[in-house]
Structures are given as structure tokens and as C-alpha cells.
Design a protein around this motif. Structure first.
Motif, PDB file in Angstrom:
ATOM      1  N   MET A   1       3.412   4.785  -9.576  1.00 51.24           N
ATOM      2  CA  MET A   1       2.445   5.323  -8.503  1.00 51.24           C
ATOM      3  C   MET A   1       2.914   6.560  -8.136  1.00 51.24           C
ATOM      4  O   MET A   1       4.199   6.848  -7.673  1.00 51.24           O
ATOM      5  N   ASN A   2       2.092   7.666  -7.927  1.00 52.07           N
ATOM      6  CA  ASN A   2       2.679   8.908  -7.294  1.00 52.07           C
ATOM      7  C   ASN A   2       2.373   9.247  -6.012  1.00 52.07           C
ATOM      8  O   ASN A   2       2.333   8.373  -5.297  1.00 52.07           O
ATOM      9  N   GLU A   3       3.065  10.206  -5.426  1.00 48.65           N
ATOM     10  CA  GLU A   3       3.029  10.661  -4.127  1.00 48.65           C
ATOM     11  C   GLU A   3       1.959  10.345  -3.391  1.00 48.65           C
ATOM     12  O   GLU A   3       1.633  10.319  -2.100  1.00 48.65           O
ATOM     13  N   ASP A   4       0.695  10.712  -4.229  1.00 46.84           N
ATOM     14  CA  ASP A   4      -0.591  10.921  -3.479  1.00 46.84           C
ATOM     15  C   ASP A   4      -1.788   9.799  -3.759  1.00 46.84           C
ATOM     16  O   ASP A   4      -2.838   9.753  -3.536  1.00 46.84           O
ATOM     17  N   ARG A 163      -1.975   1.488   2.647  1.00 47.30           N
ATOM     18  CA  ARG A 163      -2.977   1.733   1.784  1.00 47.30           C
ATOM     19  C   ARG A 163      -3.055   1.127   0.624  1.00 47.30           C
ATOM     20  O   ARG A 163      -4.053   1.312  -0.254  1.00 47.30           O
ATOM     21  N   ASP A 164      -1.899   0.637   0.208  1.00 44.64           N
ATOM     22  CA  ASP A 164      -1.694   0.190  -1.330  1.00 44.64           C
ATOM     23  C   ASP A 164      -2.062  -1.340  -1.363  1.00 44.64           C
ATOM     24  O   ASP A 164      -1.546  -1.985  -2.380  1.00 44.64           O
ATOM     25  N   SER A 165      -2.501  -1.667  -0.125  1.00 42.05           N
ATOM     26  CA  SER A 165      -2.605  -3.286  -0.312  1.00 42.05           C
ATOM     27  C   SER A 165      -3.652  -3.783  -1.392  1.00 42.05           C
ATOM     28  O   SER A 165      -4.849  -3.248  -1.503  1.00 42.05           O
ATOM     29  N   TRP A 166      -3.328  -4.993  -2.075  1.00 39.16           N
ATOM     30  CA  TRP A 166      -4.234  -5.484  -3.217  1.00 39.16           C
ATOM     31  C   TRP A 166      -5.086  -6.554  -2.627  1.00 39.16           C
ATOM     32  O   TRP A 166      -4.537  -7.460  -2.277  1.00 39.16           O
ATOM     33  N   VAL A 167      -6.561  -6.159  -2.646  1.00 34.84           N
ATOM     34  CA  VAL A 167      -7.230  -7.015  -1.831  1.00 34.84           C
ATOM     35  C   VAL A 167      -8.505  -7.023  -2.701  1.00 34.84           C
ATOM     36  O   VAL A 167      -8.573  -6.410  -3.760  1.00 34.84           O
ATOM     37  N   HIS A 168      -9.500  -7.961  -2.392  1.00 31.95           N
ATOM     38  CA  HIS A 168     -10.725  -8.013  -2.873  1.00 31.95           C
ATOM     39  C   HIS A 168     -11.812  -6.874  -2.481  1.00 31.95           C
ATOM     40  O   HIS A 168     -11.990  -7.417  -1.187  1.00 31.95           O
ATOM     41  N   ILE A 169     -12.298  -6.036  -3.084  1.00 32.59           N
ATOM     42  CA  ILE A 169     -13.276  -5.141  -2.714  1.00 32.59           C
ATOM     43  C   ILE A 169     -14.802  -5.675  -2.936  1.00 32.59           C
ATOM     44  O   ILE A 169     -15.324  -5.798  -4.222  1.00 32.59           O
ATOM     45  N   ALA A 261      13.173   4.032   1.928  1.00 33.62           N
ATOM     46  CA  ALA A 261      13.459   2.768   0.907  1.00 33.62           C
ATOM     47  C   ALA A 261      12.344   2.267   0.835  1.00 33.62           C
ATOM     48  O   ALA A 261      11.837   1.568  -0.280  1.00 33.62           O
ATOM     49  N   HIS A 262      11.383   2.111   1.676  1.00 39.60           N
ATOM     50  CA  HIS A 262      10.374   1.208   1.800  1.00 39.60           C
ATOM     51  C   HIS A 262       8.862   1.754   1.523  1.00 39.60           C
ATOM     52  O   HIS A 262       7.746   1.205   1.942  1.00 39.60           O
ATOM     53  N   GLY A 263       8.868   3.302   1.221  1.00 40.33           N
ATOM     54  CA  GLY A 263       7.489   3.792   0.895  1.00 40.33           C
ATOM     55  C   GLY A 263       6.616   3.747   2.013  1.00 40.33           C
ATOM     56  O   GLY A 263       6.766   4.312   3.201  1.00 40.33           O
ATOM     57  N   ASP A 264       5.349   3.129   1.527  1.00 37.97           N
ATOM     58  CA  ASP A 264       4.450   3.290   2.670  1.00 37.97           C
ATOM     59  C   ASP A 264       4.488   2.515   3.860  1.00 37.97           C
ATOM     60  O   ASP A 264       4.041   2.820   4.904  1.00 37.97           O
ATOM     61  N   LEU A 265       5.436   1.510   3.822  1.00 33.45           N
ATOM     62  CA  LEU A 265       5.732   0.744   4.987  1.00 33.45           C
ATOM     63  C   LEU A 265       6.415   1.571   6.060  1.00 33.45           C
ATOM     64  O   LEU A 265       6.332   1.417   7.293  1.00 33.45           O
ATOM     65  N   ASP A 266       7.456   2.216   5.603  1.00 28.79           N
ATOM     66  CA  ASP A 266       8.098   3.215   6.655  1.00 28.79           C
ATOM     67  C   ASP A 266       7.095   4.298   6.777  1.00 28.79           C
ATOM     68  O   ASP A 266       7.375   4.630   8.101  1.00 28.79           O
ATOM     69  N   ARG A 267       6.369   4.695   5.982  1.00 23.12           N
ATOM     70  CA  ARG A 267       5.202   5.676   6.391  1.00 23.12           C
ATOM     71  C   ARG A 267       4.399   5.239   7.471  1.00 23.12           C
ATOM     72  O   ARG A 267       4.232   5.862   8.462  1.00 23.12           O
ATOM     73  N   ILE A 268       3.991   3.901   7.424  1.00 23.79           N
ATOM     74  CA  ILE A 268       3.295   3.578   8.428  1.00 23.79           C
ATOM     75  C   ILE A 268       3.994   3.480  10.127  1.00 23.79           C
ATOM     76  O   ILE A 268       3.609   3.868  11.089  1.00 23.79           O
ATOM     77  N   ASP A 342       6.257  -4.510  -4.611  1.00 23.05           N
ATOM     78  CA  ASP A 342       6.311  -4.132  -6.361  1.00 23.05           C
ATOM     79  C   ASP A 342       5.485  -5.063  -6.973  1.00 23.05           C
ATOM     80  O   ASP A 342       5.928  -5.312  -8.036  1.00 23.05           O
ATOM     81  N   PHE A 343       4.102  -5.428  -6.517  1.00 24.89           N
ATOM     82  CA  PHE A 343       3.287  -6.343  -7.075  1.00 24.89           C
ATOM     83  C   PHE A 343       2.815  -5.504  -8.379  1.00 24.89           C
ATOM     84  O   PHE A 343       2.012  -4.336  -8.185  1.00 24.89           O
ATOM     85  N   TRP A 344       2.804  -5.915  -9.624  1.00 25.17           N
ATOM     86  CA  TRP A 344       2.291  -5.271 -10.786  1.00 25.17           C
ATOM     87  C   TRP A 344       0.865  -5.912 -11.121  1.00 25.17           C
ATOM     88  O   TRP A 344       0.547  -6.835 -11.188  1.00 25.17           O
ATOM     89  N   THR A 345      -0.188  -4.965 -10.835  1.00 25.38           N
ATOM     90  CA  THR A 345      -1.474  -5.352 -11.025  1.00 25.38           C
ATOM     91  C   THR A 345      -2.021  -5.385 -12.394  1.00 25.38           C
ATOM     92  O   THR A 345      -1.401  -4.956 -13.276  1.00 25.38           O
ATOM     93  N   PRO A 346      -2.960  -6.013 -12.694  1.00 24.99           N
ATOM     94  CA  PRO A 346      -3.590  -6.164 -14.018  1.00 24.99           C
ATOM     95  C   PRO A 346      -3.879  -4.716 -14.811  1.00 24.99           C
ATOM     96  O   PRO A 346      -3.714  -4.512 -15.918  1.00 24.99           O
ATOM     97  N   THR A 347      -4.264  -3.708 -13.902  1.00 23.00           N
ATOM     98  CA  THR A 347      -4.144  -2.386 -14.217  1.00 23.00           C
ATOM     99  C   THR A 347      -3.024  -1.455 -14.768  1.00 23.00           C
ATOM    100  O   THR A 347      -3.020  -0.175 -14.859  1.00 23.00           O
ATOM    101  N   GLY A 348      -1.935  -2.174 -14.398  1.00 25.66           N
ATOM    102  CA  GLY A 348      -0.876  -1.514 -14.581  1.00 25.66           C
ATOM    103  C   GLY A 348      -0.130  -0.593 -13.509  1.00 25.66           C
ATOM    104  O   GLY A 348       0.559   0.300 -13.531  1.00 25.66           O
ATOM    105  N   GLU A 349      -0.794  -0.927 -12.254  1.00 23.49           N
ATOM    106  CA  GLU A 349      -0.389  -0.221 -11.093  1.00 23.49           C
ATOM    107  C   GLU A 349       0.580  -0.929  -9.966  1.00 23.49           C
ATOM    108  O   GLU A 349       0.692  -2.343 -10.468  1.00 23.49           O
ATOM    109  N   VAL A 350       1.288  -0.511  -9.071  1.00 25.32           N
ATOM    110  CA  VAL A 350       2.220  -1.027  -8.226  1.00 25.32           C
ATOM    111  C   VAL A 350       1.548  -1.124  -6.760  1.00 25.32           C
ATOM    112  O   VAL A 350       1.063  -0.388  -6.509  1.00 25.32           O
ATOM    113  N   ALA A 351       1.366  -2.318  -6.316  1.00 26.25           N
ATOM    114  CA  ALA A 351       0.565  -2.466  -5.259  1.00 26.25           C
ATOM    115  C   ALA A 351       1.423  -3.419  -4.050  1.00 26.25           C
ATOM    116  O   ALA A 351       2.499  -3.890  -4.574  1.00 26.25           O
TER     117      ALA A 351
END
Length: 511
Positions: A1-4, A163-169, A261-268, A342-351
Motif C-alpha cells: 500500500m502506498n502513501e496515497d 479509509r482502508d477498512s475492509w467492508v462489503h460494498i 507507527a499505526h498509519g491511518d489510525l494515527d492519521r485519524i 495488516d489484513f491481507w485481502t484476496p487481491t493482495g492489498e493490506v487492509a
């Protein structure tokens, strides 16, 4: 996962255009809108383009809450008609079937969904670099917040949703939640959040924060606090630990950086800190008592806000009257309790995945207009460093090489394991054992926290030694972030954010 967030898949179909209707009445006691032009008709060189200003999607909620709180003041009361006309509107709830939505909450309570887009189209490459916003194309919701106004209108609760929450759309299956905007626009964002949380959304607010830098600068800057230094080349942010007075550009970088250390969580956390600082500055008597300064603040803020069609002048007037007594102590911040970052999704992303029980408890309280459950603030455990712990490793199963694998994982995590792994006296262990002498409880505690599903066994005959015996259920080693050395930190600890923790806006303001 990159910065953006570029790991989010782009939709294959064409993204629908969203029609926004905007009227432009003039502000009070002004003959024409202000124009920031040079005598020859050109915009000053120092002023970023309108497109660039529209893309500063950093602090989505600040303008909205500031708008509500300022409306509640006597100074702002006379300008609600003009304010309403400045807002852009979109029919967000069209097409949503009533039977598919959560039930309405108790009478009088209101839930606002506040989002912002990270759309960078129309921003020149050099401007993107200057603002540190990256070069990813497409539109996603860069930040998502659920804002709850209780039925008595004496408290506001702000829930940050990673923003990286893994949910059902709905209609698209599992995705990161920030993909909903690009896949179907505001309507699908509302549908996704309602489906994931069980909370009915009453109003929608989208903020692209045109002129965010100018707003912060117009208020004289804000004060932010850092527990540790942040050096982010990409965001152009270089701040040491401590308290800092920052201008608009620095505030934007502070809110967007993930270099912690905690990426998006610290960002919030940082975004909520900046929001609290903006609220404090916006409520300052010097802002409210100076008509010109107040009008400039509103003009800059409101041009970047889009709301649903039902949030009209009458609704704003009513909210303003009801929120007259709201102050910093009456605004509570929290975020969704998470299980993994650090959940690895079926598409290879970290969520990010939510904590099933605690997230449900939070959103049930929001939906029921009840006080949200809150645990004690997270505290760092007092662990020794892995380098200070010497371990003997054994294989307690018939699985070939399991002991050697465990030894390798411990070494990679920083523990000292001088001898090769041996075979234990038993070969039928299901759980990994952490065996220790009574004087090595601190080392045992660290190992138990680092090895999932392990169990302790105290042995007074060990004489200061610590042993780890691999069981068949062994899955790996992950040292808590509070104990890991920089070379061996593991991105699995959620920093105590698996339960609900709250802070008021007053708590978030740096003194």
C-alpha cells in the motif's frame, strides 16, 4: 500500500458525474464577491489554482462543525440565508430503497456522514508535489467521519472510520471502504456506511476544503502536539517531538502524513487534533467579533462544501438555534475499534479490519442515541527489549522443522537464541509453551504477547532461563510495537485501538 492508497482497484466502468446545484447570493454588507486578482486581471503567482485548492482534502469535518458552531453564535445568526446559498447541493439519497436502509434513530437525533475526496484531476504535477498529495488518479473518499448529534443537542460525537477498512460494498463485494466513492459516488458511500455500521445516515456533507491553507492562515495558524518526531519527505513535513505552531501548509501535511507507527489510525488522531485546534480558533472572540475576518473565513470554507438537498436554510437555522451552547467540551472524538491493520485481502492489498464486538457496541450506541462505551486510554506495556531476552527453543510436535522455524522467527524479531532448536520430551503439544523461572516474568510476558495462542508455565527449577516449546497451533511471532526495536518492529499491533477510547475537543487542543 502506498502513501496515497493506490492499491485500491479502479472501477472498470465509467464513473458517473454528480450534478451539484449551487446558488451564489452575496455575503452580507458586500456589493460583490471578493476577487483575488492582480491589476492586469491575473491571479497572483503565490495563489494556487482553483483546482489545486479544491483538492486539499485533509480535514473534512473542521469546516462543517465550525459552520454549525458559528451558526449558534449571535454573530453568525444573521448570515444563515447567505451561508445556505453558498453551499453546493446534491441529491444523495435518490435511489436508496427505504427497505434496505437501517431504521431511523430516536426522535431528534441526527447522523451526518462527512467525507472528502482525494480527487487530483486538474492539479498540475508540480502543484501535487508542492502539496505532497501524490499522483494517483481517480476519486476515493480520503477520510470518512460519522458525526452524531444527540436528541438534546448538547453533545456531538465524531467517529473516525479508517479509509482502508475492509467492508462489503453493496453490488460490488468486499473492498476497502474508500473505493465506494469511485465505484458509485455519494449514494454508494452512504449505502456502504449504513450497511457496515447499521447506523442510518440523515445528512451528507462532502468537503474538498478549497482554500484550507488560507483558512488556517487566516486564523493565524494553529497549535499541534507531537509525541515523536515526524520526518516525511513526500508530505514536506519535518517536525520534532513537542508543541508546534503551524501554518496552513504544515497543517495540511500534518493531517495527511502516514509516517507513524499505526498509519491511518494515527492519521485519524492527527486530523481530530487539527479539527479541535480549528474549532478553538474559529470560536475565538477575535474571529466572531470581526465581521470582515468572519466573512472571509466563511467564504473560504463554504465554497468547498457539498451537502444533501434536505440540509436547507430552514434546517441550518434550526440546527444553529439548537447548538447555541455547544463548546469544545461537548465534542467527543473516537474511532472505530479495529482488530487488524495488516489484513491481507484476496487481491493482495493490506487492509484494516474492525473488532467485531467493540465496533458493534459502538455503532449500536450511536444508532440508539446512547452514550458510547469507552475503555480506559491505551497504555504502553512495560516490556523488556527483545534483545534483552535469551530463549531456548524446542519442538513439542512431530512436525519436522517447526522448532527451527520458531527459532528463526524469534531471531528475526530481535530475541537472542544462541543454540539450535531441540526436541521436547513430548511431541503432542497443541499450544506453544512459554516456560520461565519466577524471576523472569517480564521476559515471559513479552514472549506471551509476541506469540499468539501461547500459554505460560512457571518452573522454579529453570534458574533464570526462559524456554519456548513450539506447539502444533504455532502461527508466528509478532513483537508488540511498544517493545520492538526499530529494526524489528512488526506491523500488527493496533496500539490499543481494539476498544473504544474517547477524547473531547478540549482534550485534543494543545496547551
Amino acid at each position: 500500500m502506498n502513501e496515497d492508497g493506490s492499491d485500491t482497484p479502479r472501477p472498470s466502468g465509467e464513473v458517473p458525474e454528480f450534478r451539484r446545484i449551487r446558488s451564489e447570493p452575496l455575503p452580507p454588507q458586500r456589493e460583490s464577491p471578493p476577487r483575488r486578482r492582480t491589476p492586469d486581471g491575473r491571479e497572483p503567482a503565490w495563489l494556487p489554482s482553483a483546482a489545486a485548492r479544491r483538492r486539499r482534502a485533509a480535514l473534512l469535518l473542521s469546516g462543517f462543525l465550525s459552520m454549525l458552531v458559528l451558526l449558534a453564535s449571535g454573530t453568525a445568526w444573521s448570515v444563515t440565508g447567505w451561508l445556505s446559498g453558498q453551499l453546493q447541493r446534491y441529491d444523495v439519497f435518490a435511489g436508496l430503497l427505504e427497505g434496505d436502509r437501517p431504521a431511523a434513530g430516536p426522535h431528534g437525533a441526527l447522523n451526518f456522514l462527512v467525507i472528502g475526496s482525494d480527487d487530483r484531476s486538474g492539479v498540475a504535477p508540480e502543484q501535487r508535489s508542492e502539496l505532497g498529495v501524490g499522483h494517483v488518479e481517480g476519486r476515493r473518499s480520503d477520510t470518512i467521519m460519522l458525526v452524531h448529534l444527540d436528541h438534546d443537542r448538547d453533545h456531538i460525537t465524531v467517529v473516525g472510520i479508517p479509509r482502508d477498512s475492509w467492508v462489503h460494498i453493496p453490488g460490488h463485494g468486499p473492498h476497502k471502504i474508500n473505493a465506494a466513492y469511485s465505484l458509485g459516488g455519494p449514494g454508494l458511500v452512504v449505502q456502504t456506511v449504513e450497511s457496515a455500521t447499521g447506523v442510518r445516515v440523515d445528512h451528507y456533507v462532502e468537503v474538498d476544503f478549497t482554500g484550507f491553507v488560507e483558512v488556517v492562515d487566516a486564523l493565524g495558524g494553529i497549535t499541534v502536539c507531537l509525541p515523536e518526531a515526524i520526518h516525511d519527505d513526500k508530505a514536506h513535513l519535518f517536525l520534532e517531538a513537542g508543541t508546534h505552531r503551524v501554518d496552513g501548509v504544515q497543517a495540511l501535511a500534518f493531517a495527511r502524513t502516514r509516517k507513524s507507527a499505526h498509519g491511518d489510525l494515527d492519521r485519524i488522531d492527527r486530523q481530530q487534533q487539527v479539527l479541535a485546534a480549528l474549532l478553538e480558533r474559529a470560536l475565538d472572540s477575535r474571529t466572531l467579533s470581526d465581521p470582515a475576518r468572519f466573512t472571509r473565513f466563511l467564504e473560504t470554507m463554504l465554497g468547498s462544501v457539498t451537502v444533501d438537498e434536505s440540509l436547507d436554510t430552514a434546517a441550518l437555522n434550526q440546527l444553529g438555534a439548537q447548538l447555541r451552547s455547544i463548546g469544545l467540551d461537548d465534542v467527543t472524538f473516537t474511532q472505530v475499534p479495529v482488530d487488524r491493520i495488516d489484513f491481507w485481502t484476496p487481491t493482495g492489498e493490506v487492509a484494516v479490519t474492525w473488532h467485531d464486538q467493540h465496533a458493534v457496541e459502538l455503532f449500536e450506541a450511536i444508532a440508539g442515541d446512547r452514550p458510547i462505551p469507552s475503555g480506559a486510554p491505551p497504555a504502553e506495556a512495560d516490556f523488556p527489549a527483545p534483545e534483552e531476552v535469551t530463549v531456548e527453543v524446542y519442538n513439542g510436535t512431530g512436525i519436522p522443522g517447526l522448532g527451527a522455524r520458531l527459532r528463526s522467527e524469534l531471531l528475526e524479531s530481535g530475541f537472542r537464541v544462541p543454540a539450535t532448536a531441540g526436541n521436547w520430551t513430548r511431541q503432542d503439544l497443541a499450544e506453544t509453551l512459554v516456560r520461565y523461572s519466577p524471576d523472569r516474568q517480564d521476559a515471559a510476558h513479552l514472549l506471551l504477547e509476541s506469540i499468539p495462542n501461547s500459554r505460560p508455565e512457571e518452573d522454579a527449577t529453570l534458574g533464570g532461563r526462559v524456554q519456548v516449546v513450539a506447539g502444533a497451533g504455532h502461527t508466528g511471532v509478532a513483537v508488540p510495537a511498544s517493545a520492538a526495536s526499530p529494526a524489528h518492529q512488526q506491523p500488527v499491533d493496533v496500539g490499543g485501538r481494539d476498544t473504544v477510547h474517547t477524547r473531547t475537543a478540549a482534550d485534543n487542543v494543545c496547551r
